[in-house]
Design a protein around this motif. Structure first.
Motif, PDB file in Angstrom:
ATOM      1  N   ARG A   1      -1.825   8.273   5.559  1.00  0.00           N
ATOM      2  CA  ARG A   1      -1.316   7.271   4.624  1.00  0.00           C
ATOM      3  C   ARG A   1       0.158   7.541   4.333  1.00  0.00           C
ATOM      4  NH1 ARG A   1      -3.532   3.609   0.688  1.00  0.00           N
ATOM      5  NH2 ARG A   1      -2.481   3.674  -1.340  1.00  0.00           N
ATOM      6  N   GLY A   2       0.977   6.485   4.374  1.00  0.00           N
ATOM      7  CA  GLY A   2       2.422   6.650   4.283  1.00  0.00           C
ATOM      8  C   GLY A   2       3.023   6.456   2.907  1.00  0.00           C
ATOM      9  N   PHE A   3       2.188   6.249   1.883  1.00  0.00           N
ATOM     10  CA  PHE A   3       2.741   6.001   0.548  1.00  0.00           C
ATOM     11  C   PHE A   3       1.748   6.474  -0.507  1.00  0.00           C
ATOM     12  CE2 PHE A   3       0.588   2.263   2.170  1.00  0.00           C
ATOM     13  CZ  PHE A   3      -0.271   1.908   1.141  1.00  0.00           C
ATOM     14  N   GLU A   4       2.242   6.624  -1.728  1.00  0.00           N
ATOM     15  CA  GLU A   4       1.396   7.032  -2.841  1.00  0.00           C
ATOM     16  C   GLU A   4       0.582   5.836  -3.341  1.00  0.00           C
ATOM     17  OE1 GLU A   4       0.934   9.990  -3.627  1.00  0.00           O
ATOM     18  OE2 GLU A   4       2.712  11.085  -2.954  1.00  0.00           O
ATOM     19  N   PRO A   5      -0.577   6.085  -3.941  1.00  0.00           N
ATOM     20  CA  PRO A   5      -1.202   7.399  -4.113  1.00  0.00           C
ATOM     21  C   PRO A   5      -1.857   7.900  -2.826  1.00  0.00           C
ATOM     22  CG  PRO A   5      -2.613   5.697  -5.013  1.00  0.00           C
ATOM     23  CD  PRO A   5      -1.338   5.009  -4.590  1.00  0.00           C
ATOM     24  N   LYS A   6      -2.103   9.207  -2.782  1.00  0.00           N
ATOM     25  CA  LYS A   6      -2.742   9.865  -1.629  1.00  0.00           C
ATOM     26  C   LYS A   6      -1.868   9.845  -0.384  1.00  0.00           C
ATOM     27  CE  LYS A   6      -6.584  10.328  -4.055  1.00  0.00           C
ATOM     28  NZ  LYS A   6      -7.072  11.637  -4.525  1.00  0.00           N
ATOM     29  N   LYS A   7      -0.553   9.939  -0.570  1.00  0.00           N
ATOM     30  CA  LYS A   7       0.344   9.970   0.581  1.00  0.00           C
ATOM     31  C   LYS A   7       0.018  11.162   1.477  1.00  0.00           C
ATOM     32  CE  LYS A   7       5.255   9.887   1.825  1.00  0.00           C
ATOM     33  NZ  LYS A   7       6.658   9.873   1.331  1.00  0.00           N
ATOM     34  N   ASN A   8       0.089  10.943   2.791  1.00  0.00           N
ATOM     35  CA  ASN A   8      -0.172  11.950   3.830  1.00  0.00           C
ATOM     36  C   ASN A   8      -1.630  12.387   3.919  1.00  0.00           C
ATOM     37  OD1 ASN A   8       2.523  12.052   4.775  1.00  0.00           O
ATOM     38  ND2 ASN A   8       3.081  13.489   3.136  1.00  0.00           N
ATOM     39  N   LYS A   9      -2.516  11.709   3.220  1.00  0.00           N
ATOM     40  CA  LYS A   9      -3.944  11.973   3.361  1.00  0.00           C
ATOM     41  C   LYS A   9      -4.519  11.044   4.431  1.00  0.00           C
ATOM     42  CE  LYS A   9      -4.028  14.935  -0.045  1.00  0.00           C
ATOM     43  NZ  LYS A   9      -4.263  16.384   0.198  1.00  0.00           N
ATOM     44  N   TRP A  10      -5.631  11.475   5.017  1.00  0.00           N
ATOM     45  CA  TRP A  10      -6.247  10.683   6.072  1.00  0.00           C
ATOM     46  C   TRP A  10      -6.922   9.440   5.493  1.00  0.00           C
ATOM     47  CZ3 TRP A  10      -4.796  11.233  10.833  1.00  0.00           C
ATOM     48  CH2 TRP A  10      -4.352  12.484  11.290  1.00  0.00           C
ATOM     49  N   SER A  11      -6.805   8.338   6.240  1.00  0.00           N
ATOM     50  CA  SER A  11      -7.241   7.042   5.729  1.00  0.00           C
ATOM     51  C   SER A  11      -7.669   6.137   6.878  1.00  0.00           C
ATOM     52  CB  SER A  11      -6.074   6.388   4.967  1.00  0.00           C
ATOM     53  OG  SER A  11      -6.306   5.027   4.711  1.00  0.00           O
ATOM     54  N   LEU A  12      -8.478   5.147   6.549  1.00  0.00           N
ATOM     55  CA  LEU A  12      -8.695   4.049   7.472  1.00  0.00           C
ATOM     56  C   LEU A  12      -7.430   3.199   7.541  1.00  0.00           C
ATOM     57  CD1 LEU A  12     -12.238   2.877   6.326  1.00  0.00           C
ATOM     58  CD2 LEU A  12     -11.704   4.197   8.382  1.00  0.00           C
ATOM     59  N   MET A  13      -7.270   2.442   8.613  1.00  0.00           N
ATOM     60  CA  MET A  13      -6.162   1.513   8.714  1.00  0.00           C
ATOM     61  C   MET A  13      -6.471   0.292   7.863  1.00  0.00           C
ATOM     62  SD  MET A  13      -3.206   0.870   9.923  1.00  0.00           S
ATOM     63  CE  MET A  13      -2.109  -0.515  10.225  1.00  0.00           C
ATOM     64  N   GLY A  14      -5.565  -0.038   6.951  1.00  0.00           N
ATOM     65  CA  GLY A  14      -5.807  -1.170   6.063  1.00  0.00           C
ATOM     66  C   GLY A  14      -4.524  -1.834   5.635  1.00  0.00           C
ATOM     67  N   GLY A  15      -4.655  -2.857   4.831  1.00  0.00           N
ATOM     68  CA  GLY A  15      -3.505  -3.581   4.311  1.00  0.00           C
ATOM     69  C   GLY A  15      -3.961  -4.700   3.399  1.00  0.00           C
TER      70      GLY A  15
END
Length: 234
Positions: A33-47
């Motif tokens: 993830r490229g932004f807060e919250p949880k920046k640099n944590k692993w994530s599904l691709m979303g928007g």
């Protein structure tokens, strides 16, 4: 618009669970993830869903941004709307799952999102309720694959019977008898046997097969009977 006066407005997002098969194991495509919250944590691709988009359109756009893919198998899963699921702002997310061929599209995956493939049986802890989305997607995939041949969406243009068996065994976390599995698959008339072999795994080699696309389209809703009691898998 006076009838909506005083109502709160919420954000609507789409999250994509992207499955891929490498010939041995089912994998999951995740991003940092490229932004807060949880920046640099692993994530599904979303928007977020844009004003001019419907939900399916948003999911297709998000999938294309990450993988460069169009026209892949994509299915809406469920809405997630717990009030505190996103600590930043009230956000309702519609989850989708997609099935892609790793071998054909791995070069098109964008570096922008620091995307990586992880085995479905061993992936890092994800943000928010994304782990719940994946568990639900696994159950839906098992159920649908017991009724329809959707797992062929994960395979390259030509594949071997051992690769196909690996895929079904990994999806269902079980083992199938080799001869019985081959017999059941071939009885569907979904496969066309090719003359060439994959010689990378043994001296004898394994014949390649390809999907009979006409038969696949015509019989997509036929029950394959690979897995007993599919209703128990949903």
């Amino acid at each position: 618009m006076t009838q909506y006066k005083g109502q709160e407005h919420y954000l609507v997002a789409v999250d994509c669970i992207i499955f891929g098969f490498d010939g041995e194991h089912l994998n999951l495509l995740l991003i940092k993830r490229g932004f807060e919250p949880k920046k640099n944590k692993w994530s599904l691709m979303g928007g977020f869903v844009q004003p001019t988009e419907d939900l399916d359109g948003a999911a297709k756009r998000i999938l294309h941004q990450l993988t460069g893919l169009k026209g892949v198998y994509l299915e809406q899963l469920k809405a997630f709307g717990q009030p505190k699921r996103d600590p930043e702002e009230r956000t309702i997310s519609i989850s989708y799952f997609a099935l892609i061929d790793i071998n054909q599209y791995k070069e098109k995956i964008s570096d922008t999102y620091a995307a990586e493939w992880f085995p479905l049986k061993k992936y890092p802890k994800l943000i928010f309720d994304h782990d719940k989305m994946i568990e639900l997607a696994k159950g839906r995939l098992r159920y649908k694959a017991s009724l329809h041949p959707i797992l062929f969406e994960l395979l390259p243009e030509k594949f071997t019977m051992p690769q196909l068996q690996n895929l079904y065994e990994d999806v269902y976390d079980t083992s199938f008898d080799k001869r019985n599995f081959s017999r059941k698959v071939l009885s569907t008339s979904l496969l066309v046997k090719l003359n060439d072999k994959d010689m990378s795994t043994s001296k004898k080699g394994a014949f390649y097969y390809k999907l009979n696309k006409k038969q696949y389209t015509e019989n997509f809703h036929s029950f394959l009977k690979f897995i007993p009691n599919p209703d128990h898998l949903l």
